[in-house]
Every structure is written in structure tokens, then in C-alpha cells.
Scaffold this motif. Sequence first.
Motif, PDB file in Angstrom:
ATOM      1  N   PRO A  87       0.823  -1.215   0.000  1.00 38.79           N
ATOM      2  CA  PRO A  87       0.000   0.000   0.000  1.00 38.79           C
ATOM      3  C   PRO A  87       0.857   1.266   0.000  1.00 38.79           C
ATOM      4  CG  PRO A  87      -0.749  -1.539   1.680  1.00 38.79           C
ATOM      5  CD  PRO A  87       0.562  -2.055   1.163  1.00 38.79           C
ATOM      6  N   PRO A  88       0.697   2.115  -1.030  1.00 36.54           N
ATOM      7  CA  PRO A  88       1.395   3.405  -0.991  1.00 36.54           C
ATOM      8  C   PRO A  88       0.972   4.178   0.260  1.00 36.54           C
ATOM      9  CG  PRO A  88       0.474   3.010  -3.158  1.00 36.54           C
ATOM     10  CD  PRO A  88      -0.086   1.954  -2.257  1.00 36.54           C
ATOM     11  N   LEU A  89       1.831   5.073   0.686  1.00 36.33           N
ATOM     12  CA  LEU A  89       1.543   5.874   1.873  1.00 36.33           C
ATOM     13  C   LEU A  89       1.132   7.279   1.459  1.00 36.33           C
ATOM     14  CD1 LEU A  89       4.546   4.800   4.131  1.00 36.33           C
ATOM     15  CD2 LEU A  89       2.212   3.877   4.111  1.00 36.33           C
ATOM     16  N   TRP A  90      -0.022   7.689   1.916  1.00 40.66           N
ATOM     17  CA  TRP A  90      -0.515   9.044   1.711  1.00 40.66           C
ATOM     18  C   TRP A  90      -0.063   9.848   2.909  1.00 40.66           C
ATOM     19  CZ3 TRP A  90      -6.464  10.327   1.696  1.00 40.66           C
ATOM     20  CH2 TRP A  90      -6.662  11.684   1.422  1.00 40.66           C
ATOM     21  N   VAL A  91       0.921  10.704   2.691  1.00 40.17           N
ATOM     22  CA  VAL A  91       1.511  11.501   3.770  1.00 40.17           C
ATOM     23  C   VAL A  91       0.747  12.817   3.838  1.00 40.17           C
ATOM     24  CG1 VAL A  91       3.638  12.462   4.705  1.00 40.17           C
ATOM     25  CG2 VAL A  91       3.728  10.398   3.284  1.00 40.17           C
ATOM     26  N   ARG A  92      -0.128  12.888   4.831  1.00 39.36           N
ATOM     27  CA  ARG A  92      -0.970  14.060   5.011  1.00 39.36           C
ATOM     28  C   ARG A  92      -0.337  14.991   6.035  1.00 39.36           C
ATOM     29  NH1 ARG A  92      -7.015  11.890   5.364  1.00 39.36           N
ATOM     30  NH2 ARG A  92      -7.387  13.891   4.382  1.00 39.36           N
ATOM     31  N   ARG A  93      -0.932  16.138   6.204  1.00 36.72           N
ATOM     32  CA  ARG A  93      -0.373  17.124   7.129  1.00 36.72           C
ATOM     33  C   ARG A  93      -0.296  16.598   8.562  1.00 36.72           C
ATOM     34  NH1 ARG A  93      -3.581  21.134   3.946  1.00 36.72           N
ATOM     35  NH2 ARG A  93      -2.023  22.131   2.645  1.00 36.72           N
ATOM     36  N   ASP A  94      -1.278  15.809   8.963  1.00 30.09           N
ATOM     37  CA  ASP A  94      -1.321  15.371  10.351  1.00 30.09           C
ATOM     38  C   ASP A  94      -1.450  13.867  10.520  1.00 30.09           C
ATOM     39  OD1 ASP A  94      -3.822  15.161   9.311  1.00 30.09           O
ATOM     40  OD2 ASP A  94      -4.865  16.213  10.915  1.00 30.09           O
ATOM     41  N   GLU A  97      -1.783   7.610   5.825  1.00 33.06           N
ATOM     42  CA  GLU A  97      -2.843   6.671   5.478  1.00 33.06           C
ATOM     43  C   GLU A  97      -2.317   5.725   4.414  1.00 33.06           C
ATOM     44  OE1 GLU A  97      -7.304   6.703   3.531  1.00 33.06           O
ATOM     45  OE2 GLU A  97      -6.654   8.448   4.671  1.00 33.06           O
ATOM     46  N   LYS A  98      -2.612   4.446   4.562  1.00 29.79           N
ATOM     47  CA  LYS A  98      -2.236   3.447   3.565  1.00 29.79           C
ATOM     48  C   LYS A  98      -3.299   3.391   2.477  1.00 29.79           C
ATOM     49  CE  LYS A  98      -0.030   0.504   6.960  1.00 29.79           C
ATOM     50  NZ  LYS A  98      -0.056  -0.823   7.596  1.00 29.79           N
ATOM     51  N   GLU A 125       0.955  17.724   0.590  1.00 29.93           N
ATOM     52  CA  GLU A 125       0.812  16.296   0.870  1.00 29.93           C
ATOM     53  C   GLU A 125       1.544  15.487  -0.203  1.00 29.93           C
ATOM     54  OE1 GLU A 125      -3.452  16.393   3.224  1.00 29.93           O
ATOM     55  OE2 GLU A 125      -3.422  15.611   1.187  1.00 29.93           O
ATOM     56  N   SER A 126       1.893  14.247   0.148  1.00 30.60           N
ATOM     57  CA  SER A 126       2.659  13.392  -0.761  1.00 30.60           C
ATOM     58  C   SER A 126       2.101  11.983  -0.767  1.00 30.60           C
ATOM     59  CB  SER A 126       4.120  13.302  -0.307  1.00 30.60           C
ATOM     60  OG  SER A 126       4.732  14.551  -0.258  1.00 30.60           O
ATOM     61  N   ILE A 127       2.482  11.244  -1.784  1.00 30.67           N
ATOM     62  CA  ILE A 127       2.216   9.812  -1.846  1.00 30.67           C
ATOM     63  C   ILE A 127       3.554   9.119  -2.063  1.00 30.67           C
ATOM     64  CG2 ILE A 127       1.104   7.942  -3.095  1.00 30.67           C
ATOM     65  CD1 ILE A 127      -1.101   9.884  -3.845  1.00 30.67           C
ATOM     66  N   VAL A 154       8.971   7.958   7.594  1.00 37.56           N
ATOM     67  CA  VAL A 154       8.096   8.880   6.882  1.00 37.56           C
ATOM     68  C   VAL A 154       7.331   9.778   7.856  1.00 37.56           C
ATOM     69  CG1 VAL A 154       6.046   9.014   5.411  1.00 37.56           C
ATOM     70  CG2 VAL A 154       7.861   7.409   4.863  1.00 37.56           C
ATOM     71  N   GLY A 155       6.952   9.214   9.002  1.00 42.91           N
ATOM     72  CA  GLY A 155       6.088   9.912   9.945  1.00 42.91           C
ATOM     73  C   GLY A 155       6.606  11.251  10.416  1.00 42.91           C
ATOM     74  N   TRP A 156       7.870  11.347  10.705  1.00 41.13           N
ATOM     75  CA  TRP A 156       8.388  12.618  11.205  1.00 41.13           C
ATOM     76  C   TRP A 156       8.584  13.618  10.084  1.00 41.13           C
ATOM     77  CZ3 TRP A 156      12.988  14.936   9.874  1.00 41.13           C
ATOM     78  CH2 TRP A 156      13.911  14.148   9.200  1.00 41.13           C
ATOM     79  N   GLN A 157       8.383  13.164   8.857  1.00 43.40           N
ATOM     80  CA  GLN A 157       8.574  14.021   7.687  1.00 43.40           C
ATOM     81  C   GLN A 157       7.265  14.588   7.154  1.00 43.40           C
ATOM     82  OE1 GLN A 157      11.505  14.870   6.033  1.00 43.40           O
ATOM     83  NE2 GLN A 157      12.440  14.073   7.871  1.00 43.40           N
ATOM     84  N   GLU A 158       6.190  14.483   7.942  1.00 42.15           N
ATOM     85  CA  GLU A 158       4.869  14.817   7.420  1.00 42.15           C
ATOM     86  C   GLU A 158       4.768  16.207   6.796  1.00 42.15           C
ATOM     87  OE1 GLU A 158       2.196  13.890  10.568  1.00 42.15           O
ATOM     88  OE2 GLU A 158       2.451  11.749  10.275  1.00 42.15           O
ATOM     89  N   SER A 159       5.537  17.161   7.277  1.00 36.92           N
ATOM     90  CA  SER A 159       5.445  18.503   6.704  1.00 36.92           C
ATOM     91  C   SER A 159       6.630  18.827   5.795  1.00 36.92           C
ATOM     92  CB  SER A 159       5.344  19.541   7.828  1.00 36.92           C
ATOM     93  OG  SER A 159       6.530  19.484   8.607  1.00 36.92           O
TER      94      SER A 159
END
Length: 184
Positions: A87-94, A97-98, A125-127, A154-159
Motif C-alpha cells: 500500500p502506498p503511503l498518503w503523507v498528510r499534514r497530520d 494513510e495506507k 501532501e505526498s504519496i 516517513v512519519g516525522w517528515q509529514e510537513s
Amino acid sequence: IELPNDRLGLFIADVADKGMPAALFMALTRTLVHAAARETSSPAEALRRVNELLLPDTKQGMFVTAVYGVLDLNSGEFTYANAGHNPPLWVRRDSLEKLTRTGIALGASEDANMSERTIQLAEGESILLYTDGLTEAFNLEGDMFGEERLLRAVGWQESASADDMLRAVESALDDFAGNAPPSD
């Protein structure tokens, strides 16, 4: 894949085998995806067509996991189909999501029920699309990198920018694997 009307097709895949036969099978898959992407605007329909065309060549048990999505560069709308792939990761502001699977691997079955999902990407936001070569990397002790380490990287890179996120993932993998040879 450049598409009409300011849209971009994004494709990632992984063949369940190694060596020259797998490389040729991936080249065939890539060619079929490019052709299907030009015939239909639906990622699910494109992957269904690719599956139908791959089936005659999958007699030796090869199959392909894949994600194909279409990004509207003006609206940020991303419509994707996931054929059994990580599952790609949707890196949102907060949050993270897979982008879960919406069908089975290509070449695995004639009855490839494939659906698609649409998300709305906001500015910043990124994928992250990746293969199991990342999560199944090993260190010298025989431990696997795994999804949890990826999520932490990835988590600490959200912004952060996409480049910063990729550097963080690469750094986490390099720190983990050390001098271990690539396993995939």
C-alpha cells in the motif's frame, strides 16, 4: 505517464520472481500499462485490461503486483487501483494513510475484480510508492527493515518536501542495513 488534460499516470510494480524472465515480464507489463493508460481514464479498467493480456504469459506462475493511479495536476485528485501491491503511503499534514489494495495481483486470476479509489491531495501532501525491496531489506543480523521502520521514517517528515522524505527513508534504510547486501 503523461496523459491529456494535465493528468499524470503513476505506475509501480513488482514481479514475483527474479532474473531475466522476470525482467522481461516486467518490460511486457510496463508496455501494456502504457498502452492501457492511453485507452481508458480508469486505473481499475487499465489494470483489468493488462491482466487479461498478461494471463496467456503467466503459465509458469509469474504474477505482478502493481499500483496505477492518475493524478489530476490541477485539482490534486488522485484515482488509483492497487493490484496486490504494497500500500502506498498518503503523507498528510497530520497523519499517514495506507492506500490499500483494491484487487489481486496481475496474472494471478482470470477473475480480476479490480476497483478504484479517489483521494484528494492537498498542497504539501505526498504519496510514497515503494516495493517490498524496501520493507524486506535485511541487516547483517538478519532482521528485516519492515513497514514499522518505514512508517517511522516517513512519519516525522509529514510537513517536509518529497525530496526530504525520500532522503529520510533512504537514510533510515542505510542506517539499518549497514553493509548488508541487497536481498531483492
